[in-house]
Design a protein around this motif. Sequence first.
Motif, PDB file in Angstrom:
ATOM      1  N   ILE A  29      59.816  42.960  32.778  1.00 16.86           N
ATOM      2  CA  ILE A  29      59.057  43.652  31.741  1.00 16.86           C
ATOM      3  C   ILE A  29      59.486  43.083  30.391  1.00 16.86           C
ATOM      4  CG2 ILE A  29      58.531  45.872  30.660  1.00 16.86           C
ATOM      5  CD1 ILE A  29      59.181  47.160  33.387  1.00 16.86           C
ATOM      6  N   ILE A  30      58.531  42.478  29.670  1.00 16.57           N
ATOM      7  CA  ILE A  30      58.855  41.712  28.467  1.00 16.57           C
ATOM      8  C   ILE A  30      57.943  42.155  27.324  1.00 16.57           C
ATOM      9  CG2 ILE A  30      59.125  39.402  27.504  1.00 16.57           C
ATOM     10  CD1 ILE A  30      59.082  38.341  30.420  1.00 16.57           C
ATOM     11  N   PRO A  31      58.490  42.444  26.146  1.00 15.13           N
ATOM     12  CA  PRO A  31      57.646  42.785  24.993  1.00 15.13           C
ATOM     13  C   PRO A  31      56.702  41.642  24.642  1.00 15.13           C
ATOM     14  CG  PRO A  31      59.929  43.391  24.570  1.00 15.13           C
ATOM     15  CD  PRO A  31      59.930  42.576  25.836  1.00 15.13           C
ATOM     16  N   LYS A  32      55.486  41.987  24.281  1.00 21.18           N
ATOM     17  CA  LYS A  32      54.514  40.984  23.833  1.00 21.18           C
ATOM     18  C   LYS A  32      54.746  40.703  22.355  1.00 21.18           C
ATOM     19  CE  LYS A  32      50.730  41.984  27.028  1.00 21.18           C
ATOM     20  NZ  LYS A  32      49.302  42.399  27.124  1.00 21.18           N
ATOM     21  N   GLY A  58      62.283  48.672  12.300  1.00 24.76           N
ATOM     22  CA  GLY A  58      62.311  49.864  13.125  1.00 24.76           C
ATOM     23  C   GLY A  58      62.699  49.562  14.565  1.00 24.76           C
ATOM     24  N   LEU A  59      62.858  50.623  15.347  1.00 25.00           N
ATOM     25  CA  LEU A  59      63.334  50.524  16.726  1.00 25.00           C
ATOM     26  C   LEU A  59      62.278  50.918  17.747  1.00 25.00           C
ATOM     27  CD1 LEU A  59      66.877  52.170  16.357  1.00 25.00           C
ATOM     28  CD2 LEU A  59      66.274  49.752  16.122  1.00 25.00           C
ATOM     29  N   TRP A  60      61.044  51.192  17.305  1.00 16.51           N
ATOM     30  CA  TRP A  60      60.077  51.772  18.238  1.00 16.51           C
ATOM     31  C   TRP A  60      59.831  50.869  19.444  1.00 16.51           C
ATOM     32  CZ3 TRP A  60      55.433  49.997  20.062  1.00 16.51           C
ATOM     33  CH2 TRP A  60      54.881  48.886  19.429  1.00 16.51           C
ATOM     34  N   PHE A  61      59.811  49.546  19.242  1.00 24.10           N
ATOM     35  CA  PHE A  61      59.551  48.631  20.349  1.00 24.10           C
ATOM     36  C   PHE A  61      60.674  48.717  21.389  1.00 24.10           C
ATOM     37  CE2 PHE A  61      56.312  45.037  20.034  1.00 24.10           C
ATOM     38  CZ  PHE A  61      56.008  45.084  21.380  1.00 24.10           C
ATOM     39  N   LEU A  62      61.906  48.748  20.912  1.00 23.98           N
ATOM     40  CA  LEU A  62      63.040  48.834  21.836  1.00 23.98           C
ATOM     41  C   LEU A  62      63.070  50.187  22.545  1.00 23.98           C
ATOM     42  CD1 LEU A  62      65.803  47.077  19.714  1.00 23.98           C
ATOM     43  CD2 LEU A  62      64.804  46.244  21.843  1.00 23.98           C
ATOM     44  N   LYS A  63      62.721  51.238  21.831  1.00 20.64           N
ATOM     45  CA  LYS A  63      62.675  52.560  22.468  1.00 20.64           C
ATOM     46  C   LYS A  63      61.619  52.597  23.569  1.00 20.64           C
ATOM     47  CE  LYS A  63      64.324  55.339  18.557  1.00 20.64           C
ATOM     48  NZ  LYS A  63      63.960  56.416  17.603  1.00 20.64           N
ATOM     49  N   GLN A  64      60.467  51.991  23.299  1.00 21.22           N
ATOM     50  CA  GLN A  64      59.420  51.986  24.314  1.00 21.22           C
ATOM     51  C   GLN A  64      59.805  51.092  25.487  1.00 21.22           C
ATOM     52  OE1 GLN A  64      55.485  51.734  22.719  1.00 21.22           O
ATOM     53  NE2 GLN A  64      54.535  51.352  24.705  1.00 21.22           N
ATOM     54  N   LEU A  65      60.545  50.026  25.209  1.00 23.17           N
ATOM     55  CA  LEU A  65      61.061  49.193  26.296  1.00 23.17           C
ATOM     56  C   LEU A  65      61.927  50.022  27.235  1.00 23.17           C
ATOM     57  CD1 LEU A  65      61.563  46.340  27.567  1.00 23.17           C
ATOM     58  CD2 LEU A  65      63.527  46.155  26.020  1.00 23.17           C
TER      59      LEU A  65
END
Length: 230
Positions: free
Chosen positions: A81-84, A184-191
């Motif tokens: 699972i990898i962030p786009k 912000g941290l939203w991407f890491l939190k959603q990861l």
Amino acid sequence: MSDVIIACQTLSDELNLAMQQTGVRYPVIWVESDYHNDPNQLRAKLQREIDGLDGVHNVLFAYGCCGSGLVGLKATSANLIIPKTEDCISMVLSRPGEAFIRPKETYFLTKGWMEGSKSIFVEYEHALKRYGETRARRLFDVMLKHYRYFMLIDTGAYHVRGCLDKVQELAQNTGLQTVVAEGGLWFLKQLLTGPYEQDFCVIPKGGTVDISHFGLAQAVPVRQAIQGGV
């Protein structure tokens, strides 16, 4: 063990805070930031980490595409699972639901990038010792000729004031301007928590990461990959 995180060391402050705030405590495999200097070496290092896992369902990557360093990875031991995102900088500067447009002529910095063993600060100190101040400045004039700004990103995971003086000193020595941007941290939190419907590519076990996964199409239906035990 169900999920494992593979993360770039430059994101240690941000990922640790995201885990603290979400309460998600998956094991983390930290990878040195030096691997970013060569996408092929980064890919090989990440593949070794993936291949060495056992009994894992999902591998969560605190990485973006990173100069295509993640393209070609094979999901040999688990779903990936990898962030786009283009890279770690895009990850901490993105906003939910908004396309990230990278500011031009900008050299991005965070505390994690500044602390790397091959950061621009280390390179500048090395140049000063080896060539002296006048020649070091000339070298960096060439190196940074396409940049106008040092942008320090305030991710909320560290004290900006402790880094700002160092950035301003280098900016003065190299003729660039210093700006501070809110991250912000939203991407890491959603990861950490999901869902992975839109902002992540999901590569099922047995699949391979393709450049198209970073924004053109999902690898597989998300629920099938995450819940179906592909």
